[in-house]
Enzyme design. Structure first.
Site, short mmCIF file in Angstrom:
data_model
loop_
_atom_site.label_atom_id
_atom_site.label_comp_id
_atom_site.label_asym_id
_atom_site.label_seq_id
_atom_site.Cartn_x
_atom_site.Cartn_y
_atom_site.Cartn_z
N HIS A 1 0.85 -1.18 0.00
CA HIS A 1 0.00 0.00 0.00
C HIS A 1 0.89 1.24 0.00
O HIS A 1 0.71 2.17 0.78
CB HIS A 1 -0.91 0.01 1.23
CG HIS A 1 -1.86 -1.14 1.28
ND1 HIS A 1 -2.56 -1.49 2.43
CD2 HIS A 1 -2.25 -2.04 0.33
CE1 HIS A 1 -3.33 -2.54 2.18
NE2 HIS A 1 -3.14 -2.90 0.92
N GLN A 2 1.88 1.25 -0.88
CA GLN A 2 2.86 2.32 -0.92
C GLN A 2 2.21 3.64 -1.32
O GLN A 2 1.32 3.67 -2.18
CB GLN A 2 3.98 1.99 -1.91
CG GLN A 2 4.79 0.76 -1.54
CD GLN A 2 4.23 -0.54 -2.06
OE1 GLN A 2 3.11 -0.58 -2.56
NE2 GLN A 2 4.99 -1.62 -1.95
#
Length: 605
Positions: free
Chosen positions: A536-537
């Protein structure tokens, strides 16, 4: 059906889920054969492949477009699809990868394309507090195809919560409160369970189908019961009035079939003559004239090409590709650009900074298989799925079960822990193994304080950038995960799990042998050794108004004209949950901002 008969001869390597000691003979070769055969079967199954609805990419773009969108992932497909509603606009969508593969439409196949041509397969480096088992190198799989990572992830539908967007506003993002973003969530949504979740926080009629998978293992409901016995409660809707508790999540799927951003926003626009989609074309540079974007350079088939943009370039490559492209184009920290002999177009020190991610650690357990799931074990999930898109292959097993919780380090209205579960997936099974399942319970820190950065390794656009996540560098991050691990460790003591003999089976890590096994210090060591990144960068081209902000609250890159960045990299601080729906919302808002700046002469299509 010859391919299906050939698959039967493989001994059904993909059935109801992993049993302890599952070890199919020649797993890799069987899985490879399975994917080849499944691709052939699905190719001829319109209900799954949706082949007739897919976009036909162009071979050669026109010389000029009004708008060029770079990246056909979560946000880029949304922006391109919405802009194409205006007949006056000529839109080009450039994607580095090919179309999404047919087997990716099967929910149980999530992330099976890791480390293939459909995965950028990024690696971080020089991690000092994470991924010790791999010498400080963490793996970041990212989708490289139409739909981006939405063609591969677990499909969970979540938005974060009100507090997340209050934080954005407090960081200078005026206009991004919960009340202001909610209409865009509703615009995108087609909730197929509106009678269950209600219309207060949900809507129907949008391009994004939202529903629960058709199938859950019996054990999924046992997890909810155990969570309730622990006092955390059950919620029917994580984005409704009760944002915490255990739940079987709604997903971005359509009647047992994955729906990527390409499926939601491009497929029904495929016949529009003002939208061109160019695949397997790698955008290598934005070209400027006196500080205004005028063209995009891209590489296709080893040949460098240029296409002109008369109005705007929208960068939607994600948290890695977007800052990389800005840096290659001369937008970023001046000293860094000059060190690589890149002409500085705009000195923006925040490009590549503020990179952060959700980080977690998981514990392995075994559980006695109940009678209902034993019966599912003898079923034929492949034939069931091909026939009516139900059964184990129509879901992600236990990955559809989750919990959002507030630890001791936050307030009840600002939850900071998510629990994920893994197991009972349609994967390789040896039916001769004992009647036990192996599952994993994962604790995720949703409020990471650690921040990393991305820089260029070279001015050559085909060389991957240098990524350092600095995950778990801030000790508070490990404390939050540890709180979640104690939730996992308490589950075997619930009445429900005692009946099912839920038993921890983690093998002690020798690297952490200096700490007493299962002590808090041991678990902190373990999570830094065997770190799990949640992919979930975000935040590497963040929105804001301070000196490290890259874009303004309407996604415009500071100090230049004609470029916006619209994707997860725009997010100032990641939301408290799965981010896909939030990134879709960003794309919806960005399209409105662009239309407002370039008023169309004709009505929308």
């Amino acid at each position: 059906m010859s391919a299906l008969r050939a698959f039967d001869s493989c001994g059904d390597p993909f059935t109801n889920g992993p049993v302890i000691n599952n070890a199919c003979g020649q797993l890799v070769s069987q899985c490879t054969v399975f994917l080849m055969l499944l691709n052939s079967i699905i190719d001829n199954n319109e209900k799954i492949s949706r082949d007739s609805k897919r976009v036909t990419p162009i071979e050669q773009p026109k010389s000029s477009y009004d708008f060029i969108v770079i990246g056909a992932g979560n946000a880029g497909a949304v922006v391109a699809g919405r802009l194409s509603e205006v007949p006056d606009y000529k839109v080009l969508l450039i994607e580095a990868g090919p179309d999404e593969p047919y087997p990716a439409q099967v929910p149980s196949n999530y992330f099976i394309y890791k480390e293939t041509m459909y995965d950028w397969n990024y690696k971080t480096h020089n991690e000092t507090s994470a991924c010790g088992v791999s010498d400080g190198v963490c793996t970041w799989p990212r989708g490289k195809n139409l739909g981006g990572t939405t063609s591969h992830h677990g499909m969970a539908y979540h938005r974060g919560n009100r507090k997340d967007y209050e934080k954005w506003v407090n960081m200078g993002c005026k206009g991004w409160s919960w009340e202001e973003v909610l209409p865009y969530f509703l615009r995108s949504e087609d909730n197929r369970e509106i009678d269950r979740v209600g219309s207060k926080q949900h809507a129907t009629g949008g391009p994004l189908p939202v529903e629960r998978f058709p199938w859950q293992p019996r054990f999924a409901w046992d997890i909810l019961k155990a969570g309730d016995e622990l006092g955390y409660g059950i919620t029917e809707d994580m984005v409704g009035d009760k944002i915490t508790g255990f739940t079987v999540a709604q997903t971005i799927s359509d009647k047992g079939v994955r729906m990527s951003s390409a499926g939601s926003y491009l497929w029904h626009n495929r016949k529009r003559i003002n939208l061109d989609v160019l695949t397997e074309a790698y955008a290598s540079k934005i070209i400027f004239n006196n500080g205004t974007a005028v063209a995009v350079e891209y590489v296709k088939g080893g040949i460098v090409n240029v296409v002109n943009a008369s109005r705007e370039v929208i960068v939607s490559g994600g948290a890695v590709n977007s800052p990389q492209l800005l840096l290659l184009s001369g937008i970023g920290p001046k000293k860094h650009l000059e060190s690589l002999d890149i002409k500085v177009v705009k000195d923006l020190p925040g490009v590549g900074k503020n990179l952060h991610n959700h980080v977690s650690y998981g514990l392995d357990f075994t559980v006695d298989e109940d009678e209902e799931d034993q019966q599912n074990n003898t079923a034929d999930p492949l034939h069931t799925y091909l026939d009516n898109q139900t059964g184990p292959m129509s879901s992600t097993g236990l990955a559809q079960v989750t919990a959002i919780l507030a630890s001791n380090y936050t307030s009840p209205d600002d939850p900071d822990v998510q629990m994920f579960f893994y197991g009972y997936t349609a994967t390789c099974l040896n039916r001769d193994t004992p009647k036990k399942r192996q599952i994993r319970i994962i604790a995720v820190n949703l409020h990471a304080k650690s921040r990393g950065e991305l820089t260029l390794a070279s001015s050559n656009p085909l060389i991957y950038p240098l990524i350092t996540s600095n995950d778990l560098q801030n000790e508070d991050d490990a404390k939050v995960i540890l709180w979640g691990l104690h939730v996992a460790l308490s589950m075997p003591n619930t009445p429900t799990m005692k009946k099912l003999n839920l038993t921890l089976v983690n093998t002690p890590i020798s690297h952490c042998s200096q700490f007493r096994y299962m002590s808090d210090e041991y678990w902190k060591c373990a999570m830094k050794w065997n770190t799990r990144t949640e992919n979930h960068q975000a935040g590497s081209c963040r929105m804001g108004t301070d000196e490290l902000a890259v874009i303004d609250p309407q996604f415009k890159v500071y100090g230049i004209k004609g470029v916006r960045v619209v994707d997860a990299s725009s997010i100032p601080v990641m939301v408290s949950g799965n981010p896909s729906a939030t990134i879709t919302m960003l794309g919806e808002r960005a399209a409105d901002f662009i239309k407002a700046d370039h008023p169309p002469d004709n009505k929308l299509l």
